[in-house]
Design an enzyme around this catalytic site. Structure first.
Site, short mmCIF file in Angstrom:
data_model
loop_
_atom_site.label_atom_id
_atom_site.label_comp_id
_atom_site.label_asym_id
_atom_site.label_seq_id
_atom_site.Cartn_x
_atom_site.Cartn_y
_atom_site.Cartn_z
N ALA A 165 19.56 -13.59 11.44
CA ALA A 165 18.45 -13.89 11.78
C ALA A 165 18.24 -12.87 12.16
CB ALA A 165 18.55 -15.24 12.95
N LYS A 201 22.48 -3.23 9.84
CA LYS A 201 24.39 -2.59 10.23
C LYS A 201 25.03 -3.42 9.73
CE LYS A 201 24.67 -2.93 15.03
NZ LYS A 201 24.69 -2.17 16.43
N HIS A 250 0.70 -1.64 0.24
CA HIS A 250 0.30 -0.33 -0.06
C HIS A 250 0.76 1.37 0.10
CE1 HIS A 250 -3.86 -2.77 0.51
NE2 HIS A 250 -2.96 -2.88 1.61
#
Length: 191
Positions: free
Chosen positions: A161, A181, A113
């Site tokens: 993860a 990062k 959207h």
């Protein structure tokens, strides 16, 4: 995957633009969703795993590959391992060779959207912008990684993860977090 499941997949996709290389392994049935004019290509020796049994992590759902706009493409390279992941393309998602994609990852080239702050009540009627995603060769995505539109993940990089990849990642680094990062850079080190 047994012959019955392979034939079942082939039957369901009859008339759709799906290309399988040789030695593709489907562990349990994935969801492959295409609209007319879209394309999914899965190259040689790739495993699409939708089966919890025998895999070291719990998968929330089977693999789901969605190409839901005319001319949208999902291209998966050779020798990849993809486990319980959703890949949703409205334009193009390219996954290189030798990629490892752990369970419960989300890879998308669109937001779904528009922000629509000028007329917020219309947000629900919008479809959002689309930006191609490229995951280069030898990339490893840890479990639960979310890859957002417009991102390139460079050759050999590892994403830890539960990270959210909202910007491009250079080759040969370990990156993680939300926001993501660089944690360690291996690009100039002799391995």
């Amino acid at each position: 995957m047994n012959k019955f499941n392979r034939y079942l997949i082939d039957f369901r996709l009859k008339g759709l633009n799906v290309e399988f290389g040789s030695n593709i392994v489907f562990k349990s049935l994935p969801q492959l969703i295409l609209v007319e004019g879209s394309k999914i290509i899965i190259n040689d020796n790739t495993v699409i795993n939708s089966q919890n049994s025998g895999y070291h992590l719990n998968m929330f759902k089977p693999c789901k590959l969605i190409a839901d706009r005319p001319n949208s493409e999902i291209i998966i390279g050779k020798n990849c391992r993809i486990h319980g992941t959703c890949i949703h393309s409205q334009k193009k998602i390219i996954i290189g060779d030798n990629c490892l994609i752990a369970a419960n990852c989300q890879i998308m080239d669109s937001n779904g959207h528009d922000l629509s702050f000028e007329k917020i009540e219309n947000r629900i009627k919008t479809t959002g912008g689309v930006k191609e995603v490229v995951i280069e060769d030898n990339v490893w995505l840890g479990t639960g990684v979310v890859v957002l539109p417009g991102v390139t993940i460079g050759y050999g990089s590892v994403i830890s993860a539960n990270s959210v990849v909202h910007k491009s990642i250079p080759p040969m680094v370990v990156a993680g977090g939300n926001p993501i990062k660089i944690i360690k850079d291996y690009s100039k080190k002799k391995l």
